[in-house]
Every structure is written in structure tokens, then in C-alpha cells.
Motif scaffolding. Structure first.
Motif, PDB file in Angstrom:
ATOM      1  N   GLY A  24      85.952   9.968  -5.381  1.00  0.00           N
ATOM      2  CA  GLY A  24      85.329  10.924  -6.293  1.00  0.00           C
ATOM      3  C   GLY A  24      86.268  11.359  -7.409  1.00  0.00           C
ATOM      4  N   LEU A  25      87.524  11.631  -7.052  1.00  0.00           N
ATOM      5  CA  LEU A  25      88.505  12.028  -8.068  1.00  0.00           C
ATOM      6  C   LEU A  25      88.669  10.941  -9.126  1.00  0.00           C
ATOM      7  CD1 LEU A  25      91.287  13.491  -5.726  1.00  0.00           C
ATOM      8  CD2 LEU A  25      89.762  14.829  -7.189  1.00  0.00           C
ATOM      9  N   ARG A  26      88.724   9.695  -8.679  1.00  0.00           N
ATOM     10  CA  ARG A  26      88.981   8.585  -9.605  1.00  0.00           C
ATOM     11  C   ARG A  26      87.763   8.199 -10.435  1.00  0.00           C
ATOM     12  NH1 ARG A  26      93.030   5.150  -5.639  1.00  0.00           N
ATOM     13  NH2 ARG A  26      94.935   6.239  -6.276  1.00  0.00           N
ATOM     14  N   ARG A  27      86.604   8.693 -10.082  1.00  0.00           N
ATOM     15  CA  ARG A  27      85.456   8.497 -10.968  1.00  0.00           C
ATOM     16  C   ARG A  27      85.651   9.282 -12.256  1.00  0.00           C
ATOM     17  NH1 ARG A  27      80.699   9.404  -6.958  1.00  0.00           N
ATOM     18  NH2 ARG A  27      80.722   7.454  -5.800  1.00  0.00           N
ATOM     19  N   VAL A  28      86.314  10.411 -12.155  1.00  0.00           N
ATOM     20  CA  VAL A  28      86.577  11.251 -13.317  1.00  0.00           C
ATOM     21  C   VAL A  28      87.880  10.832 -13.996  1.00  0.00           C
ATOM     22  CG1 VAL A  28      86.959  13.634 -14.099  1.00  0.00           C
ATOM     23  CG2 VAL A  28      85.310  13.162 -12.262  1.00  0.00           C
ATOM     24  N   LEU A  29      88.895  10.523 -13.164  1.00  0.00           N
ATOM     25  CA  LEU A  29      90.223  10.154 -13.684  1.00  0.00           C
ATOM     26  C   LEU A  29      90.660   8.851 -13.018  1.00  0.00           C
ATOM     27  CD1 LEU A  29      91.809  13.712 -13.431  1.00  0.00           C
ATOM     28  CD2 LEU A  29      91.252  12.528 -15.551  1.00  0.00           C
ATOM     29  N   PRO A  30      90.255   7.704 -13.575  1.00  0.00           N
ATOM     30  CA  PRO A  30      90.496   6.411 -12.930  1.00  0.00           C
ATOM     31  C   PRO A  30      91.961   6.107 -12.647  1.00  0.00           C
ATOM     32  CG  PRO A  30      88.892   6.183 -14.696  1.00  0.00           C
ATOM     33  CD  PRO A  30      89.450   7.558 -14.801  1.00  0.00           C
ATOM     34  N   GLU A  31      92.865   6.642 -13.440  1.00  0.00           N
ATOM     35  CA  GLU A  31      94.285   6.329 -13.271  1.00  0.00           C
ATOM     36  C   GLU A  31      95.022   7.366 -12.414  1.00  0.00           C
ATOM     37  OE1 GLU A  31      95.322   3.402 -14.408  1.00  0.00           O
ATOM     38  OE2 GLU A  31      93.242   3.179 -15.104  1.00  0.00           O
ATOM     39  N   LEU A  32      94.302   8.311 -11.842  1.00  0.00           N
ATOM     40  CA  LEU A  32      94.941   9.389 -11.092  1.00  0.00           C
ATOM     41  C   LEU A  32      95.711   8.851  -9.882  1.00  0.00           C
ATOM     42  CD1 LEU A  32      95.192  12.521 -10.749  1.00  0.00           C
ATOM     43  CD2 LEU A  32      93.218  12.375  -9.212  1.00  0.00           C
ATOM     44  N   GLU A  33      96.942   9.311  -9.705  1.00  0.00           N
ATOM     45  CA  GLU A  33      97.726   8.963  -8.521  1.00  0.00           C
ATOM     46  C   GLU A  33      97.340   9.906  -7.389  1.00  0.00           C
ATOM     47  OE1 GLU A  33     101.925   8.569  -8.845  1.00  0.00           O
ATOM     48  OE2 GLU A  33     101.824   7.512 -10.764  1.00  0.00           O
ATOM     49  N   ALA A 353      74.289  13.731   7.538  1.00  0.00           N
ATOM     50  CA  ALA A 353      73.946  12.307   7.541  1.00  0.00           C
ATOM     51  C   ALA A 353      74.563  11.561   6.361  1.00  0.00           C
ATOM     52  CB  ALA A 353      72.428  12.144   7.525  1.00  0.00           C
ATOM     53  N   GLU A 354      74.703  12.244   5.229  1.00  0.00           N
ATOM     54  CA  GLU A 354      75.202  11.587   4.014  1.00  0.00           C
ATOM     55  C   GLU A 354      76.481  12.252   3.518  1.00  0.00           C
ATOM     56  OE1 GLU A 354      72.040  11.412   1.136  1.00  0.00           O
ATOM     57  OE2 GLU A 354      70.551  10.881   2.655  1.00  0.00           O
ATOM     58  N   ALA A 355      77.323  12.640   4.449  1.00  0.00           N
ATOM     59  CA  ALA A 355      78.526  13.402   4.094  1.00  0.00           C
ATOM     60  C   ALA A 355      79.429  12.652   3.123  1.00  0.00           C
ATOM     61  CB  ALA A 355      79.299  13.766   5.361  1.00  0.00           C
ATOM     62  N   GLY A 356      79.571  11.339   3.298  1.00  0.00           N
ATOM     63  CA  GLY A 356      80.476  10.562   2.451  1.00  0.00           C
ATOM     64  C   GLY A 356      80.110  10.605   0.975  1.00  0.00           C
ATOM     65  N   PRO A 357      78.915  10.166   0.603  1.00  0.00           N
ATOM     66  CA  PRO A 357      78.529  10.200  -0.810  1.00  0.00           C
ATOM     67  C   PRO A 357      78.534  11.611  -1.402  1.00  0.00           C
ATOM     68  CG  PRO A 357      77.041   8.788   0.437  1.00  0.00           C
ATOM     69  CD  PRO A 357      77.902   9.497   1.436  1.00  0.00           C
ATOM     70  N   ILE A 358      78.119  12.605  -0.614  1.00  0.00           N
ATOM     71  CA  ILE A 358      78.098  13.982  -1.119  1.00  0.00           C
ATOM     72  C   ILE A 358      79.530  14.471  -1.361  1.00  0.00           C
ATOM     73  CG2 ILE A 358      77.426  16.371  -0.615  1.00  0.00           C
ATOM     74  CD1 ILE A 358      75.125  15.160   1.106  1.00  0.00           C
ATOM     75  N   LEU A 359      80.432  14.119  -0.452  1.00  0.00           N
ATOM     76  CA  LEU A 359      81.828  14.514  -0.618  1.00  0.00           C
ATOM     77  C   LEU A 359      82.426  13.897  -1.892  1.00  0.00           C
ATOM     78  CD1 LEU A 359      84.317  15.988   0.432  1.00  0.00           C
ATOM     79  CD2 LEU A 359      84.781  14.035   1.929  1.00  0.00           C
ATOM     80  N   GLU A 360      82.038  12.690  -2.210  1.00  0.00           N
ATOM     81  CA  GLU A 360      82.512  12.076  -3.453  1.00  0.00           C
ATOM     82  C   GLU A 360      82.059  12.891  -4.668  1.00  0.00           C
ATOM     83  OE1 GLU A 360      81.917   7.893  -3.945  1.00  0.00           O
ATOM     84  OE2 GLU A 360      82.405   7.449  -1.847  1.00  0.00           O
ATOM     85  N   ARG A 361      80.814  13.366  -4.648  1.00  0.00           N
ATOM     86  CA  ARG A 361      80.322  14.184  -5.767  1.00  0.00           C
ATOM     87  C   ARG A 361      81.098  15.493  -5.860  1.00  0.00           C
ATOM     88  NH1 ARG A 361      74.911  13.358  -3.775  1.00  0.00           N
ATOM     89  NH2 ARG A 361      74.491  15.600  -3.880  1.00  0.00           N
ATOM     90  N   VAL A 362      81.399  16.081  -4.688  1.00  0.00           N
ATOM     91  CA  VAL A 362      82.180  17.320  -4.668  1.00  0.00           C
ATOM     92  C   VAL A 362      83.578  17.078  -5.236  1.00  0.00           C
ATOM     93  CG1 VAL A 362      83.306  18.975  -3.118  1.00  0.00           C
ATOM     94  CG2 VAL A 362      80.897  18.384  -2.769  1.00  0.00           C
ATOM     95  N   ALA A 363      84.171  15.937  -4.913  1.00  0.00           N
ATOM     96  CA  ALA A 363      85.507  15.617  -5.426  1.00  0.00           C
ATOM     97  C   ALA A 363      85.492  15.436  -6.942  1.00  0.00           C
ATOM     98  CB  ALA A 363      86.037  14.360  -4.741  1.00  0.00           C
ATOM     99  N   GLU A 364      84.411  14.889  -7.467  1.00  0.00           N
ATOM    100  CA  GLU A 364      84.283  14.790  -8.926  1.00  0.00           C
ATOM    101  C   GLU A 364      84.348  16.180  -9.550  1.00  0.00           C
ATOM    102  OE1 GLU A 364      81.088  12.318 -10.552  1.00  0.00           O
ATOM    103  OE2 GLU A 364      80.824  11.470  -8.553  1.00  0.00           O
ATOM    104  N   ARG A 365      83.679  17.125  -8.925  1.00  0.00           N
ATOM    105  CA  ARG A 365      83.676  18.494  -9.442  1.00  0.00           C
ATOM    106  C   ARG A 365      85.070  19.108  -9.390  1.00  0.00           C
ATOM    107  NH1 ARG A 365      80.401  23.279  -6.532  1.00  0.00           N
ATOM    108  NH2 ARG A 365      81.088  25.000  -7.837  1.00  0.00           N
ATOM    109  N   ILE A 366      85.828  18.832  -8.318  1.00  0.00           N
ATOM    110  CA  ILE A 366      87.196  19.332  -8.224  1.00  0.00           C
ATOM    111  C   ILE A 366      88.041  18.762  -9.362  1.00  0.00           C
ATOM    112  CG2 ILE A 366      89.305  19.281  -6.825  1.00  0.00           C
ATOM    113  CD1 ILE A 366      87.516  19.282  -4.331  1.00  0.00           C
ATOM    114  N   ALA A 367      87.867  17.470  -9.624  1.00  0.00           N
ATOM    115  CA  ALA A 367      88.624  16.840 -10.701  1.00  0.00           C
ATOM    116  C   ALA A 367      88.341  17.501 -12.046  1.00  0.00           C
ATOM    117  CB  ALA A 367      88.290  15.346 -10.772  1.00  0.00           C
TER     118      ALA A 367
END
Length: 372
Positions: A24-33, A353-367
Motif C-alpha cells: 500500500g505504501l509503495r502504491r503512493v511512493l513506489p521508490e519508498l525504502e 475476510a478481506e483484511a489484506g486488500p483493505i489493509l493496503e488501502r489503509v497503508a495508502e492513506r498513511i503514506a
């Protein structure tokens, strides 16, 4: 960026949480370490966290809580073993819907400790939690050479219920290697062995114990500690009242009798996993677990991560399935902010049931909130 989260129980392992947050973080910042360091507090998932940090996974066949053979794992690196009692004696080792509060044994946990000794471990971190057992560690001690006999000189039945028949205890056959190693009891609970806050009263019901079972187990464990004053002396009673004795159905008590040093599980695991070094490299830390609630503040992994990060003057945010702490409490515990999955998806069943994809969206928001 450091992702140091525990599992979302029933949905995602700690490793999967780190993978999803990173994606999720790298969807917003692809080069993020991003550095991933899955964490655990001594309960189930502890071995997996050690393996993810570079420990070698070792498997061995041991007795499950009902005596059937299971494949359990421990982790090993540079003479340090991480042993998780739930691997051998955890609730997940019972058949679905089956509980055995009086008969479940920790014998397999003792076999796991013996396997770690055989592998050459000089330090053993013994993570306890998630147990199916309430036997005071009697099964574990038996596997390591102790003998617990009834009035007829026969071994007492396995499990906490069988300890009511205990007449004599013999610790002289304990594996001598135990005296030569450092044994660390890692747990997130500090309950004594018996009494209103003891293992049977507090944790017995979640293992299927009826009120009558709880009373029987409490009496049996008190009797166990009394009989052990013969071979172990006054320390048998002192250990029964000590913090951590009631951990994982009283296996903490058995570990203390072996000379273990009790430490909060998350503190031990952060040391073992090399968290301080990873923290030095991070600008922001993301931690979390399935439910961020009052229990989190009492020795759970996210609270330990937040405390360590705050001491190093690093910002910490949390991800979780469910949030039950107000902002001011989060702030006092060292969290800048918490992001529950239920904010992104109000349907709790769907969150699980869909924790993985939802967590990715949440990580985008954190980024977007913290990194852009």
C-alpha cells in the motif's frame, strides 16, 4: 520506514501484515525504502517472527496437548533458540470445537525445549501464550526428566486434573543441561499460578473449563505447588506467587522452577529480533495488531514497539482491524495515530475476510498523511 506489526489474529500473519502495508505504501511512493520486521509478544506467531528476522526454522515431532504426535517448530540462530509453547501445546493443536481443560498436557512443550538443547542452544527464549493447557507445566517438566507419582507410585494422569492425585514429585532426573543455559520466560501476562487472578480462574474458561473445572484446576495446581516444596524447597511456593507463574496455563510456573528469568515477551522479542538497529534506520514506524484495545496497553506487541520508538524520538502509527482506544489514550501510549480497517470498510465480517486488500488501502492513506 519500518513496519513492525504483530499478526491480525484470524486474518493475517505478522509477515502478511508487513507485506500488505508495504504494498500500500509503495502504491503512493513506489521508490519508498521499507524495512519489515514482524514482531510477536511471546504467544503464537513468535517462531514465525524469529524466522522472518533471519533465524533458521527447525521442525521436530512432539506430543500435542492430547498426546497425538504433531510437527512443531522452533527457531535457532547463533546459539539462541526461540521456542513457542503454542507450537506444541496451543489451542490450535486441538481438533475444531474440542477442548480438554482437565487433560491437556504441556509434554510436547518440554520435548521442544529438549530439541533446542539438542541443537546446541545456550540461550532459550521460551515464548508462552495461546495454550490449550492448565497443567502448571507438569507435562513439560515430565518431558525434561521430572517424575510425578500418585500414592501407588504410578505416574499421575496428564493434564491439570491429574495433579489432584499427586503424592510425590522427583526433580532429580531433570536434564542437567538446563542448569548450564540461560532460559528466558517471555510472556505478556503476569498472573500468579492460582487464586482469583491465577491461571485457572482467568484463562480456564477460554479453554473450555466450566466453573467446576476451574475450581478443580485451581485446587490441583495449589496441591502441585505444595507437593513440589519437597524437592524444590520454599522457592516452590514463592514461584507460585511470582509474576508470570500463571502464564499459559501455569507453564510459567514450571519454567520458573527450571530457573527461567521472567521478562515481558515483547521486550525480549524486540531484543532478539534486532529492533533497536532497525529503529535507528527508520523515520516512521508502523505497528499494529488485530484489535487495538485496553489489552494492547498491557504488554502487547504494539505497545512495546511504541514505547521503544518514543524513547528513540521516532513517530509511530498503528494499523488494526478494530480500534477501541480514544485518541488521548493512544497519545499517552506513544501512538501518533491509529488506522482501523473499519474506517475503510465498516462491515466487520468483510474486514476479517478481506483484511489484506483493505489493509493496503489503509497503508495508502498513511503514506499520504505522513510521507507526502
Amino acid at each position: 520506514m519500518l513496519v513492525a506489526a504483530d499478526k491480525f489474529k484470524g486474518s493475517l500473519t505478522a509477515v502478511e501484515v508487513a507485506e500488505r502495508v508495504t504494498a500500500g505504501l509503495r502504491r503512493v511512493l513506489p521508490e519508498l525504502e521499507v524495512e519489515a520486521l514482524p514482531v510477536a509478544d511471546g504467544g503464537d506467531g513468535t517462531v514465525a517472527a524469529a524466522v522472518a528476522a533471519g533465524f533458521q526454522r527447525r521442525e521436530v515431532r512432539v506430543a500435542g496437548p492430547l498426546g497425538d504426535e504433531v510437527t512443531a517448530a522452533f527457531a535457532l540462530r547463533d546459539g539462541t533458540a526461540v521456542v513457542e509453547m503454542a507450537e506444541a501445546s496451543g489451542l490450535q493443536r486441538l481438533p475444531a470445537g474440542v477442548f480438554a481443560p482437565l487433560a491437556a498436557s504441556t509434554y510436547g512443550s518440554g520435548e521442544l525445549l529438549r530439541a533446542a538443547l539438542d541443537a546446541g542452544a545456550g540461550t532459550i527464549v521460551f515464548g508462552v501464550g495461546g495454550s490449550a493447557t492448565t497443567d502448571g507445566g507438569a507435562g513439560m517438566l515430565s518431558a525434561l526428566g521430572a517424575r510425578f507419582l500418585d500414592a501407588a507410585g504410578e505416574p499421575v494422569p496428564p493434564g491439570g486434573g491429574g495433579l489432584a492425585e499427586l503424592a510425590t514429585a522427583d526433580l532429580s532426573g531433570l536434564d542437567p543441561r538446563l542448569a548450564e543455559i540461560e532460559l528466558v520466560l517471555a510472556s505478556d501476562v503476569d498472573n500468579p499460578l492460582t487464586g482469583p487472578k491465577g491461571a485457572p480462574a482467568v484463562y480456564g474458561p477460554q479453554k473450555g473449563a466450566s466453573p467446576e473445572d476451574v475450581e478443580a484446576l485451581d485446587s490441583a495446581l495449589a496441591h502441585f505447588a505444595k507437593v513440589l516444596q519437597g524437592p524444590a524447597g520454599p522457592k516452590a511456593a514463592a514461584y507460585a506467587a511470582a509474576p508470570g507463574a500463571g502464564a499459559a496455563g501455569g507453564i510459567g510456573y514450571g519454567a520458573l522452577l527450571l530457573g527461567a528469568r521472567f521478562r515481558p515477551g515483547i521486550e525480549v522479542m524486540l531484543d532478539v529480533l534486532g529492533f533497536a538497529r532497525a529503529l535507528d534506520r527508520a523515520d516512521l514506524v508502523i505497528t499494529g495488531e488485530g484489535s487495538l484495545d485496553e489489552q494492547t496497553l498491557h504488554g502487547k506487541a504494539p505497545a512495546g514497539v511504541a514505547a521503544a520508538a518514543r524513547a528513540a524520538d521516532k513517530d509511530v502509527v498503528a494499523v488494526c482491524g478494530r480500534l477501541a482506544l480514544p485518541p488521548q489514550v493512544l497519545g499517552r501510549a506513544g501512538f501518533r495515530r491509529a488506522y482501523p480497517l473499519t474506517d475503510a470498510e465498516p462491515d466487520v465480517a468483510k474486514c476479517i475476510a478481506e483484511a489484506g486488500p483493505i489493509l493496503e488501502r489503509v497503508a495508502e492513506r498513511i503514506a499520504r498523511d505522513f510521507l507526502t
